[in-house]
Design a protein around this motif. Structure first.
Motif, PDB file in Angstrom:
ATOM      1  N   GLN A  59     -60.502  81.881  -2.048  1.00 56.90           N
ATOM      2  CA  GLN A  59     -60.258  80.537  -2.580  1.00 56.90           C
ATOM      3  C   GLN A  59     -59.236  79.848  -1.677  1.00 56.90           C
ATOM      4  OE1 GLN A  59     -61.463  78.709  -5.506  1.00 56.90           O
ATOM      5  NE2 GLN A  59     -60.460  77.172  -4.225  1.00 56.90           N
ATOM      6  N   ILE A  60     -59.595  78.668  -1.164  1.00 54.88           N
ATOM      7  CA  ILE A  60     -58.694  77.921  -0.292  1.00 54.88           C
ATOM      8  C   ILE A  60     -58.271  76.641  -0.997  1.00 54.88           C
ATOM      9  CG2 ILE A  60     -58.410  76.802   1.949  1.00 54.88           C
ATOM     10  CD1 ILE A  60     -60.622  78.585   3.034  1.00 54.88           C
ATOM     11  N   ILE A  61     -56.969  76.344  -0.960  1.00 49.13           N
ATOM     12  CA  ILE A  61     -56.495  75.066  -1.477  1.00 49.13           C
ATOM     13  C   ILE A  61     -55.531  74.446  -0.473  1.00 49.13           C
ATOM     14  CG2 ILE A  61     -56.727  75.828  -3.879  1.00 49.13           C
ATOM     15  CD1 ILE A  61     -53.666  75.825  -4.028  1.00 49.13           C
ATOM     16  N   CYS A  62     -55.450  73.108  -0.481  1.00 52.96           N
ATOM     17  CA  CYS A  62     -54.475  72.385   0.336  1.00 52.96           C
ATOM     18  C   CYS A  62     -53.184  72.237  -0.462  1.00 52.96           C
ATOM     19  CB  CYS A  62     -54.991  70.996   0.699  1.00 52.96           C
ATOM     20  SG  CYS A  62     -56.457  70.995   1.730  1.00 52.96           S
ATOM     21  N   VAL A  63     -52.064  72.327   0.231  1.00 54.15           N
ATOM     22  CA  VAL A  63     -50.768  72.182  -0.437  1.00 54.15           C
ATOM     23  C   VAL A  63     -49.923  71.177   0.330  1.00 54.15           C
ATOM     24  CG1 VAL A  63     -48.695  73.353  -1.249  1.00 54.15           C
ATOM     25  CG2 VAL A  63     -50.885  74.568  -1.251  1.00 54.15           C
ATOM     26  N   LEU A  64     -49.467  70.135  -0.372  1.00 46.57           N
ATOM     27  CA  LEU A  64     -48.572  69.163   0.237  1.00 46.57           C
ATOM     28  C   LEU A  64     -47.201  69.778   0.500  1.00 46.57           C
ATOM     29  CD1 LEU A  64     -49.452  66.083  -1.980  1.00 46.57           C
ATOM     30  CD2 LEU A  64     -49.941  66.302   0.468  1.00 46.57           C
ATOM     31  N   LYS A  65     -46.481  69.209   1.440  1.00 47.26           N
ATOM     32  CA  LYS A  65     -45.146  69.705   1.764  1.00 47.26           C
ATOM     33  C   LYS A  65     -44.238  69.617   0.540  1.00 47.26           C
ATOM     34  CE  LYS A  65     -41.368  69.080   5.081  1.00 47.26           C
ATOM     35  NZ  LYS A  65     -40.884  68.300   6.241  1.00 47.26           N
ATOM     36  N   HIS A  66     -43.449  70.645   0.353  1.00 49.63           N
ATOM     37  CA  HIS A  66     -42.553  70.722  -0.803  1.00 49.63           C
ATOM     38  C   HIS A  66     -41.598  69.536  -0.842  1.00 49.63           C
ATOM     39  CE1 HIS A  66     -39.752  72.144  -3.763  1.00 49.63           C
ATOM     40  NE2 HIS A  66     -38.773  72.250  -2.879  1.00 49.63           N
ATOM     41  N   ASP A  67     -41.481  68.950  -2.015  1.00 50.98           N
ATOM     42  CA  ASP A  67     -40.549  67.852  -2.245  1.00 50.98           C
ATOM     43  C   ASP A  67     -39.362  68.395  -3.035  1.00 50.98           C
ATOM     44  OD1 ASP A  67     -39.141  65.586  -2.916  1.00 50.98           O
ATOM     45  OD2 ASP A  67     -40.854  64.513  -3.770  1.00 50.98           O
ATOM     46  N   PRO A  68     -38.174  68.429  -2.449  1.00 50.05           N
ATOM     47  CA  PRO A  68     -36.999  68.954  -3.163  1.00 50.05           C
ATOM     48  C   PRO A  68     -36.742  68.257  -4.500  1.00 50.05           C
ATOM     49  CG  PRO A  68     -36.501  68.658  -0.842  1.00 50.05           C
ATOM     50  CD  PRO A  68     -37.835  68.010  -1.075  1.00 50.05           C
ATOM     51  N   ALA A  69     -37.226  67.006  -4.620  1.00 43.62           N
ATOM     52  CA  ALA A  69     -37.044  66.278  -5.869  1.00 43.62           C
ATOM     53  C   ALA A  69     -38.030  66.725  -6.952  1.00 43.62           C
ATOM     54  CB  ALA A  69     -37.204  64.776  -5.622  1.00 43.62           C
ATOM     55  N   LEU A 121     -53.554  79.506   1.089  1.00 42.37           N
ATOM     56  CA  LEU A 121     -52.913  78.197   1.015  1.00 42.37           C
ATOM     57  C   LEU A 121     -52.849  77.616   2.418  1.00 42.37           C
ATOM     58  CD1 LEU A 121     -49.819  79.163  -1.204  1.00 42.37           C
ATOM     59  CD2 LEU A 121     -52.101  78.474  -1.986  1.00 42.37           C
ATOM     60  N   ILE A 122     -53.200  76.344   2.558  1.00 42.87           N
ATOM     61  CA  ILE A 122     -53.085  75.658   3.842  1.00 42.87           C
ATOM     62  C   ILE A 122     -52.223  74.419   3.654  1.00 42.87           C
ATOM     63  CG2 ILE A 122     -54.264  74.539   5.768  1.00 42.87           C
ATOM     64  CD1 ILE A 122     -56.732  76.163   5.174  1.00 42.87           C
ATOM     65  N   GLY A 123     -51.108  74.367   4.361  1.00 44.96           N
ATOM     66  CA  GLY A 123     -50.227  73.219   4.270  1.00 44.96           C
ATOM     67  C   GLY A 123     -50.846  71.996   4.922  1.00 44.96           C
ATOM     68  N   ILE A 124     -50.605  70.836   4.305  1.00 44.95           N
ATOM     69  CA  ILE A 124     -51.149  69.590   4.854  1.00 44.95           C
ATOM     70  C   ILE A 124     -50.044  68.580   5.134  1.00 44.95           C
ATOM     71  CG2 ILE A 124     -51.629  68.452   2.646  1.00 44.95           C
ATOM     72  CD1 ILE A 124     -54.405  67.716   3.949  1.00 44.95           C
ATOM     73  N   GLY A 125     -48.792  69.024   4.984  1.00 45.72           N
ATOM     74  CA  GLY A 125     -47.665  68.188   5.387  1.00 45.72           C
ATOM     75  C   GLY A 125     -47.216  67.196   4.340  1.00 45.72           C
TER      76      GLY A 125
END
Length: 249
Positions: A59-69, A121-125
């Motif tokens: 299973q592959i999902i895109c993950v946005l860059k972590h937001d500290p907020a 997981l693949i980061g997308i920025g």
């Protein structure tokens, strides 16, 4: 040059259903799925199912860059995180998987949590920099990682709406991934035919889509399959290596 009948047919989709449940359909309901003939031999389909209940090798999902907020987790993404005991949010909040563009992380889900055997997981920025070009890159990364892992059945869920992003149309985003996935697999097959890569075969690739996006995704994915086929037909068919290299002394 006139294409063969098989090459003409790969742009046509055939709709059918499978007996896998989708939240919102109710008990005993089936998940609509549309299949597309592809120019590279992969069984490609768009299916109304989420990453929690899909049966797949990877299973592959895109993950946005972590937001500290705070990272939004909505519907499918919330379910995906909750069913695994907060694994995804823990990785992001600890800074161990940030979600930078092209960053990857492979893991085995906790026992009795979700049905996929493994998750990539693949980061997308950064959400503010999201673009179709980034999704095209994700498509190439996803295919090459799947081949490297030697899996046969892959499912892909962009999950961008479920992370609060509405910058990219869902269908256009899926199409960008599909087009580049098919082109990357064509390259992989050519390498295999020339003895430059191990003989492995990817059997199926499922694009997961929510009910309200299903029809739009089907239309765009069909266009992407056609576009990829046209590009493949124009590719140079000569071997990558023009002559056998000299033996090492």
């Amino acid at each position: 040059m006139r294409l063969t009948l098989k090459q003409d047919l790969f742009t046509l989709g055939v709709a059918f259903t499978l007996a896998a449940p989708w939240p919102g359909f109710g008990a005993g309901a089936t998940s609509p799925e549309k299949r597309f003939e592809t120019p590279v031999g992969i069984a490609l389909s768009v299916k109304q199912i989420g990453p929690v209940t899909q049966t797949t090798d990877l299973q592959i999902i895109c993950v946005l860059k972590h937001d500290p907020a705070g990272d939004p987790y909505i519907e499918a993404m919330q379910d995906f995180n909750d069913k695994q005991g907060g694994l995804l949010s823990s990785l992001r909040e600890r800074g161990e998987f940030v979600g930078e563009l092209g960053e990857t992380l492979l893991y085995t889900p906790p026992p009795r949590s979700i049905t996929p055997k493994r998750v990539l997981l693949i980061g997308i920025g950064d959400a503010k920099e999201l673009s179709l070009d980034r999704l095209r890159l994700v498509g190439r990364i996803a295919l090459r990682e799947a081949v490297r892992l030697g899996v046969k059945h892959v499912s892909f869920a962009p999950t961008l709406r479920d992370q609060g992003s509405s910058v990219i149309d869902v269908g256009e985003g899926d199409a960008a991934v599909v087009e580049q996935m098919l082109l990357a697999y064509d390259t992989e097959k050519r390498l295999q035919q020339q003895g430059l890569a191990p003989k492995l075969r990817l059997s199926s690739w499922v694009i997961e889509a929510g009910p309200k996006y299903f029809e739009g995704v089907n239309t765009h994915v069909g266009d992407a399959v056609k576009a990829a086929g046209e590009q493949i037909q124009k590719r140079d068919s000569k071997p990558y290596v023009n002559a056998a290299p000299a033996a090492a002394k």
